[in-house]
Structures are given as C-alpha cells and as structure tokens.
Design a protein around this motif. Structure first.
Motif, mmCIF file in Angstrom:
data_model
loop_
_atom_site.group_PDB
_atom_site.id
_atom_site.type_symbol
_atom_site.label_atom_id
_atom_site.label_comp_id
_atom_site.label_asym_id
_atom_site.label_seq_id
_atom_site.Cartn_x
_atom_site.Cartn_y
_atom_site.Cartn_z
ATOM 1 N N ILE A 125 48.234 40.045 33.044
ATOM 2 C CA ILE A 125 48.030 41.035 34.105
ATOM 3 C C ILE A 125 48.429 40.452 35.459
ATOM 4 C CG2 ILE A 125 46.267 42.291 35.400
ATOM 5 C CD1 ILE A 125 44.849 42.702 32.684
ATOM 6 N N PHE A 126 47.968 39.221 35.730
ATOM 7 C CA PHE A 126 48.279 38.643 37.044
ATOM 8 C C PHE A 126 49.759 38.313 37.165
ATOM 9 C CE2 PHE A 126 43.719 38.338 37.468
ATOM 10 C CZ PHE A 126 43.563 38.664 38.807
ATOM 11 N N GLY A 127 50.384 37.904 36.040
ATOM 12 C CA GLY A 127 51.827 37.632 36.050
ATOM 13 C C GLY A 127 52.606 38.899 36.358
ATOM 14 N N LEU A 128 52.242 39.999 35.635
ATOM 15 C CA LEU A 128 52.936 41.275 35.841
ATOM 16 C C LEU A 128 52.746 41.748 37.279
ATOM 17 C CD1 LEU A 128 52.208 43.253 32.546
ATOM 18 C CD2 LEU A 128 54.390 42.309 33.348
ATOM 19 N N GLU A 129 51.497 41.556 37.773
ATOM 20 C CA GLU A 129 51.215 41.989 39.144
ATOM 21 C C GLU A 129 52.133 41.265 40.121
ATOM 22 O OE1 GLU A 129 48.349 40.784 42.633
ATOM 23 O OE2 GLU A 129 49.518 39.609 41.221
ATOM 24 N N ARG A 130 52.334 39.966 39.883
ATOM 25 C CA ARG A 130 53.163 39.159 40.778
ATOM 26 C C ARG A 130 54.628 39.632 40.729
ATOM 27 N NH1 ARG A 130 52.272 35.001 43.811
ATOM 28 N NH2 ARG A 130 54.117 33.767 44.260
ATOM 29 N N VAL A 131 55.075 39.864 39.482
ATOM 30 C CA VAL A 131 56.454 40.341 39.303
ATOM 31 C C VAL A 131 56.650 41.664 40.045
ATOM 32 C CG1 VAL A 131 58.096 41.252 37.604
ATOM 33 C CG2 VAL A 131 56.803 39.171 37.104
ATOM 34 N N LEU A 132 55.645 42.566 39.866
ATOM 35 C CA LEU A 132 55.722 43.900 40.473
ATOM 36 C C LEU A 132 55.775 43.795 41.998
ATOM 37 C CD1 LEU A 132 55.589 46.901 39.509
ATOM 38 C CD2 LEU A 132 53.189 46.845 40.204
ATOM 39 N N VAL A 133 54.879 42.949 42.561
ATOM 40 C CA VAL A 133 54.803 42.832 44.012
ATOM 41 C C VAL A 133 56.116 42.279 44.580
ATOM 42 C CG1 VAL A 133 53.693 41.527 45.873
ATOM 43 C CG2 VAL A 133 52.302 42.667 44.154
ATOM 44 N N ILE A 134 56.650 41.243 43.881
ATOM 45 C CA ILE A 134 57.905 40.655 44.372
ATOM 46 C C ILE A 134 59.047 41.666 44.250
ATOM 47 C CG2 ILE A 134 59.626 38.835 43.963
ATOM 48 C CD1 ILE A 134 57.317 37.012 43.162
ATOM 49 N N TRP A 135 58.999 42.412 43.142
ATOM 50 C CA TRP A 135 60.061 43.417 42.902
ATOM 51 C C TRP A 135 60.049 44.472 44.014
ATOM 52 C CZ3 TRP A 135 60.028 48.713 41.230
ATOM 53 C CH2 TRP A 135 61.287 49.182 40.804
ATOM 54 N N ILE A 136 58.817 44.966 44.366
ATOM 55 C CA ILE A 136 58.713 45.963 45.441
ATOM 56 C C ILE A 136 59.232 45.365 46.759
ATOM 57 C CG2 ILE A 136 57.091 47.277 46.874
ATOM 58 C CD1 ILE A 136 55.354 47.605 44.364
#
Ligand SMILES: Nc1ncnc2c1ncn2[C@@H]1O[C@H](COP(=O)(O)OP(=O)(O)OP(=O)(O)O)[C@@H](O)[C@H]1O
Ligand SMILES: [Mg+2]
Length: 336
Positions: A25-36
């Motif tokens: 979850i935290f990995g995906l969150e990080r990916v998502l935030v960087i992607w945005i």
C-alpha cells in the motif's frame, strides 16, 4: 501443544500478510504521488523545484501521520493503565473503627469462640465452629494438612477477614469492637506470600518508617538472623532490593520479612510458614531468638523442627481444632 503451534503458525502467516500488504500500500501510494507530481511537472503546472518540495512535504506529512497514529495507540494504552490503577484507587479504604472500648489488655491473651468463616455463601465452611484460647506469652503451633484453613484462621485473628459466626477476643475485647489501629499495632505477622518492596533493606525492615530507628533495624535483623548476610553485602543496609526482592534468596527474603514484623514491636507475633525456606540450623537460630521475646507467638508450620519450638501444638482438621499436644509428645506424633 499441537493446537498452540498451529495457532502460532497462523499468527506468523497473518503477520507476514499484514507486513506485505502494508509495504504494498505504501509503495503504491508513493508511486501514485510521484506519478501525479511528475505529470503536473510535465504539464508545466509544477516547476521542477516545486516537484521536489512537493515530495519532501509529502514525506513529512506521512511521517507525522504515522506519529499521530502511534500517539493515539499510546493514549488507548493509558486508559488501560488508568483502569488498573482505578482498582486500587477506588477500592474502599478500611474503615478505621474508633473502638469505644479502649485499648485491649494484651495480658489477657487471645480467645476464639465458635468462629466460623467461609469465603462466600454457598461455599463450604473453611473455619468451622472453631474454639481455643491462647494465653499471653504462649507459643502455640497450629498444624494440619495443606488447605485445612490455617491461613484463613490467621487472617481472622489479624482482622483481615471478619468471622461470619462466633467471636474473636483479643485482650478481652471483641475484635469487632477494637480500633483497627490498635489491633494492627498489637499484632505482627509474617504471612505465606509476603513481599518486599522496591527500596533499601533498611527501609524494607522499618516498613518505610519516616523516622527510621537504625539501632532497632539492626537489632531486629540480628533477631531474624539476617544481620550477617546484610553486613556482607557491599552496601549493607542501604542495598537496594527490587520489587520482588529479586536479588535475595528465598530464605533471606523470609528473614527480612520476619525482621520487618519484629520492628513494629508486636505483642503477638504470627508466623505463617515464615521460616519454611531456612535450613535447620538457621531456623533454630531464629526460633531461639523469637523464643526469648516476651510475646505471644502463633506459629504455623509443617516441619517437625519448627513445630518443636512451640509449647503447645494445636492440630487443625476440617476447619476446627481437634487435638492438642503438650510440649514433649509432639515430635514423634505430629509430623503432618
Ligand atoms: N481468597 C479465597 N477465596 C476462596 N477460597 C479460598 C481463598 N483462600 C483460601 N481459600 C480456600 O480455603 C481453604 C483453606 O485455605 P488456607 O489458605 O486457609 O489453607 P492452609 O491450611 O493455610 O493451607 P497451606 O498449609 O497449604 O497453607 C482452601 O480450600 C482454599 O481453596
Ligand atoms: Mg496457609
């Protein structure tokens, strides 16, 4: 055993899934935030500097949120500690009975008249119609098989339990009429499960007396045959002992608890298996020292040597005294 191991395996699997999910979850969150952030930068809404600041703020935010969750958990634990304390803080204090009948006359000894006691209604009587008297200065041993009610009887004498039937007279006055303070001041006791408290040995012996009489501490330590042990310690009487007296042996602990009972100068001394951890020689030392005191002694013991130090032996069976021996006969007969 098998069930326990299976449950442990389940728990370990669960913990692993939990850690995995957490990281995912935290990995995906990080990916998502960087992607945005990166998208915004590509669309020229963000400058590169803003992207860096945005990521730094995001990290700080996540860290603070995790801290907040930890504090919330700590607060919940605080409530649990509070509830435990409440058990002590909110328990009703012992009523200090004013005792209109004055101070008891210790020379009149102890008289137990048809006393019965049970721990709750519907349970069997633990002390059942028990009667006997102890004269002042007597040394009386109470013997009987384990579970026959000796400790319960002693607690009745100490006023820790109130008899359901019958009456208990100490110094000629019914204990229900006695001021609790007077009763406590008269009787010193060493019970089976007495504990030491965190503090120095001298404090434990004087029971944290605010004006500690060191000479008396030393005198009672000598009586309890613990003085030499204490002197041999590097810090002597100032040696700190833990919550459970962890740095002392069982026998040393028992002798300190005995010294503590003697420090209060009691007129009646009750010993409930107070010397069970001592070797025979040490025990004889203690017995002889206690014998020399001009006080009433009630000794509960299983060991023949301890029992032999008493003048009278009362045999307890099913909650009452069924037999009495004199001073001599006991050694051959009374080995429970
Ligand atoms: N707080 C209590 N609540 C309910 N029952 C109790 C309680 N304390 C003791 N009992 C019961 O009372 C009976 C007598 O216990 P007691 O401690 O007086 O025995 P004892 O003669 O001192 O035994 P021992 O020689 O093993 O110390 C036992 O059956 C015990 O289960
Ligand atoms: Mg007992």
């Amino acid at each position: 055993m098998q069930d326990a191991v299976n449950q442990e395996i389940r728990l370990a699997k669960f913990a692993q899934v939990f850690v995995g999910a957490n990281q995912l979850i935290f990995g995906l969150e990080r990916v998502l935030v960087i992607w945005i952030g990166a998208n915004l930068a590509l669309q020229s809404v963000f400058s590169v500097g803003m992207l860096i600041a945005y990521l730094a703020y995001k990290d700080q935010f996540a860290l603070r949120m995790a801290g907040l969750v930890d504090r919330a958990i700590e607060f919940r634990l605080l409530r649990l500690h509070g509830e435990r304390l409440a058990d002590i803080v909110q328990s009703e204090p012992e009523s200090s009975n004013p005792g209109g009948l004055g101070r008891p006359d210790s020379l009149r000894g102890i008289e137990i008249r048809n006393v019965s006691y049970r721990y709750s209604e519907g349970e069997p009587w633990i002390v059942n119609d028990c009667s006997f008297t102890i004269k002042h200065g007597d040394s009386v041993a109470i013997v009987g098989e384990s579970g026959c009610g000796k400790t319960t009887l002693v607690k009745l004498i100490l006023g820790l339990l109130k008899p359901d039937k019958g009456s208990l007279l100490i110094g000629g006055i019914d204990t229900s009429q006695l001021a609790t303070n007077d009763l406590r001041a008269m009787i010193g006791a060493v019970m089976q499960d007495d504990q030491l408290f965190a503090g120095s040995i001298a404090e434990n012996i004087s029971f944290f007396d605010s004006d500690l009489d060191f000479d008396r501490v030393q005198r009672v330590a000598e009586l309890a045959a613990i003085h030499l042990d204490i002197s041999a310690m590097p810090m002597g009487y100032q040696t700190l002992i833990g919550d459970m007296g962890s740095s002392l042996s069982g026998g040393q602990k028992q002798r300190i608890v005995l010294a503590r009972a003697l420090y209060r100068n009691p007129l009646v001394l009750v010993l409930d298996e107070a010397t069970s951890h001592l070797d025979v020689m040490k025990e004889r030392l203690v017995s002889d020292a206690i014998k020399s005191l001009p006080i009433t002694r009630i000794i509960i013991a299983h060991r023949p040597e301890t029992i032999a130090s008493a003048d009278r032996v009362l045999v307890m069976e099913q909650g009452r005294i069924v037999h009495e021996f004199g001073a001599q006969v006991q050694l051959e007969t009374a080995s429970p």
